[in-house]
Every structure is written in C-alpha cells, then in structure tokens.
Design a protein around this motif. Structure first.
Motif, mmCIF file in Angstrom:
data_model
loop_
_atom_site.group_PDB
_atom_site.id
_atom_site.type_symbol
_atom_site.label_atom_id
_atom_site.label_comp_id
_atom_site.label_asym_id
_atom_site.label_seq_id
_atom_site.Cartn_x
_atom_site.Cartn_y
_atom_site.Cartn_z
ATOM 1 N N ALA A 50 0.811 -1.181 -0.130
ATOM 2 C CA ALA A 50 0.050 -0.211 -0.013
ATOM 3 C C ALA A 50 0.845 1.131 -0.028
ATOM 4 O O ALA A 50 0.492 2.219 -0.679
ATOM 5 C CB ALA A 50 -0.929 0.084 1.124
ATOM 6 N N ARG A 51 1.946 1.137 0.777
ATOM 7 C CA ARG A 51 2.888 2.405 0.931
ATOM 8 C C ARG A 51 3.475 2.518 -0.600
ATOM 9 O O ARG A 51 3.904 3.647 -1.033
ATOM 10 C CB ARG A 51 3.819 2.292 1.974
ATOM 11 C CG ARG A 51 4.746 3.068 2.281
ATOM 12 C CD ARG A 51 4.220 4.375 2.991
ATOM 13 N NE ARG A 51 5.205 5.212 3.143
ATOM 14 C CZ ARG A 51 5.256 6.663 3.334
ATOM 15 N NH1 ARG A 51 4.057 7.143 3.064
ATOM 16 N NH2 ARG A 51 6.428 7.316 3.443
ATOM 17 N N HIS A 53 2.561 1.506 -3.594
ATOM 18 C CA HIS A 53 1.729 1.964 -4.762
ATOM 19 C C HIS A 53 0.992 3.275 -4.193
ATOM 20 O O HIS A 53 0.133 3.825 -5.103
ATOM 21 C CB HIS A 53 1.008 0.773 -5.002
ATOM 22 C CG HIS A 53 1.616 -0.279 -5.637
ATOM 23 N ND1 HIS A 53 2.230 -0.226 -6.960
ATOM 24 C CD2 HIS A 53 1.824 -1.471 -5.213
ATOM 25 C CE1 HIS A 53 2.647 -1.432 -7.190
ATOM 26 N NE2 HIS A 53 2.434 -2.066 -6.253
ATOM 27 N N PHE A 54 1.315 3.889 -3.005
ATOM 28 C CA PHE A 54 0.484 5.129 -2.573
ATOM 29 C C PHE A 54 -0.935 4.680 -2.848
ATOM 30 O O PHE A 54 -1.940 5.689 -3.226
ATOM 31 C CB PHE A 54 0.783 6.164 -3.546
ATOM 32 C CG PHE A 54 2.287 6.450 -3.216
ATOM 33 C CD1 PHE A 54 2.719 6.965 -2.198
ATOM 34 C CD2 PHE A 54 3.144 6.409 -4.371
ATOM 35 C CE1 PHE A 54 4.231 7.460 -2.003
ATOM 36 C CE2 PHE A 54 4.348 6.672 -4.412
ATOM 37 C CZ PHE A 54 5.045 7.187 -3.117
ATOM 38 N N ASN A 55 -1.394 3.713 -2.238
ATOM 39 C CA ASN A 55 -2.838 3.443 -2.247
ATOM 40 C C ASN A 55 -3.280 3.166 -0.792
ATOM 41 O O ASN A 55 -2.685 2.219 -0.145
ATOM 42 C CB ASN A 55 -3.118 1.969 -3.274
ATOM 43 C CG ASN A 55 -4.505 1.722 -3.461
ATOM 44 O OD1 ASN A 55 -5.437 2.342 -2.747
ATOM 45 N ND2 ASN A 55 -4.932 0.801 -4.194
ATOM 46 N N MET A 56 -4.616 3.453 -0.424
ATOM 47 C CA MET A 56 -4.905 3.124 0.732
ATOM 48 C C MET A 56 -5.914 2.253 1.107
ATOM 49 O O MET A 56 -5.981 1.868 2.255
ATOM 50 C CB MET A 56 -5.882 4.538 1.259
ATOM 51 C CG MET A 56 -4.793 5.700 1.715
ATOM 52 S SD MET A 56 -3.556 5.477 2.880
ATOM 53 C CE MET A 56 -4.542 5.646 4.226
ATOM 54 N N ASP A 57 -6.248 1.384 0.084
ATOM 55 C CA ASP A 57 -7.063 0.278 0.278
ATOM 56 C C ASP A 57 -6.610 -0.843 1.105
ATOM 57 O O ASP A 57 -7.367 -1.240 1.974
ATOM 58 C CB ASP A 57 -7.563 -0.075 -1.251
ATOM 59 C CG ASP A 57 -8.560 1.001 -1.927
ATOM 60 O OD1 ASP A 57 -9.010 1.529 -1.117
ATOM 61 O OD2 ASP A 57 -8.501 0.807 -3.160
ATOM 62 N N GLN A 59 -4.483 -0.726 3.340
ATOM 63 C CA GLN A 59 -4.259 -0.442 4.744
ATOM 64 C C GLN A 59 -5.702 -0.206 5.406
ATOM 65 O O GLN A 59 -5.779 -1.119 6.636
ATOM 66 C CB GLN A 59 -3.936 0.814 4.808
ATOM 67 C CG GLN A 59 -2.534 0.867 4.380
ATOM 68 C CD GLN A 59 -1.676 2.422 4.820
ATOM 69 O OE1 GLN A 59 -2.390 3.268 5.161
ATOM 70 N NE2 GLN A 59 -0.601 2.455 4.232
#
Length: 104
Positions: A50-51, A53-57, A59
């Motif tokens: 997630a970190r 790919h800068f994606n919050m899903d 997390q």
C-alpha cells in the motif's frame, strides 16, 4: 531508507514461522500464536505494498483484519478454556475426537 524487499522479506519470514508453528507444534496456545503471526505477516505485506503504490485500500483491509483478529482472540480463548475444563489438557492430540455424543 529501507527498501520494499526488506519489508517483504520480513513479512515472508513472519508468515513462514507461523506456518511452521501451526504444523510442528502440538500445544494449542502455540498454534494460536502462530496463526496470529501469520496474520501479522500478511498485514505487513499489505501495508508495504500500500505504501509502495500510494494506495490506501490495503491499509483499510489491514485495519479490518486486526479488528477481526481481536474478536477471534476472545472467541478462541473462551473455546480453549472450555476444552481445558472438559479434557484437562491443551495437547491437540486429545481434541481429535470432539464428537457430539462422546462422554469422557
């Protein structure tokens, strides 16, 4: 800065140690702790990617897994207490014959 592969390696090691603990151990508490270690390895892997790919899903999924693991801990520990009261042991070999009509 720590690289993505370092986090992925630690996550794989946590998961692998958890799998070995589930397969090799006979104490029900150690098996439970190994399952929790496997969940933490998967959570670390999800947060790492997630970190990256800068994606919050992932997390959000990780927070949900942690919440489910907390509820599962309460249920699992109550089942362990009931099994210990009925069998007076925490060895998993004793629990292979948990049938409804059995009295021993």
């Amino acid at each position: 800065m720590i690289s993505l592969t370092s986090y992925a390696f630690v996550a794989m090691m946590l998961f692998s140690i958890g799998v070995i603990g589930v397969i090799a151990r006979r104490n029900i508490f150690v098996i439970y702790m190994s399952i929790e270690m496997m969940l933490n390895g998967v959570n670390l892997f999800l947060v790492t990617f997630a970190r990256y790919h800068f994606n919050m899903d992932p997390q959000v999924i990780t927070v949900m897994v942690i919440a489910i693991a907390a509820a599962e801990a309460a249920i699992f520990l109550s089942v362990i207490i009931l099994l210990f009261r009925s069998r007076k042991s925490l060895d998993t070999d004793i629990f292979n014959t948990l049938k409804q009509g059995e009295k021993s």
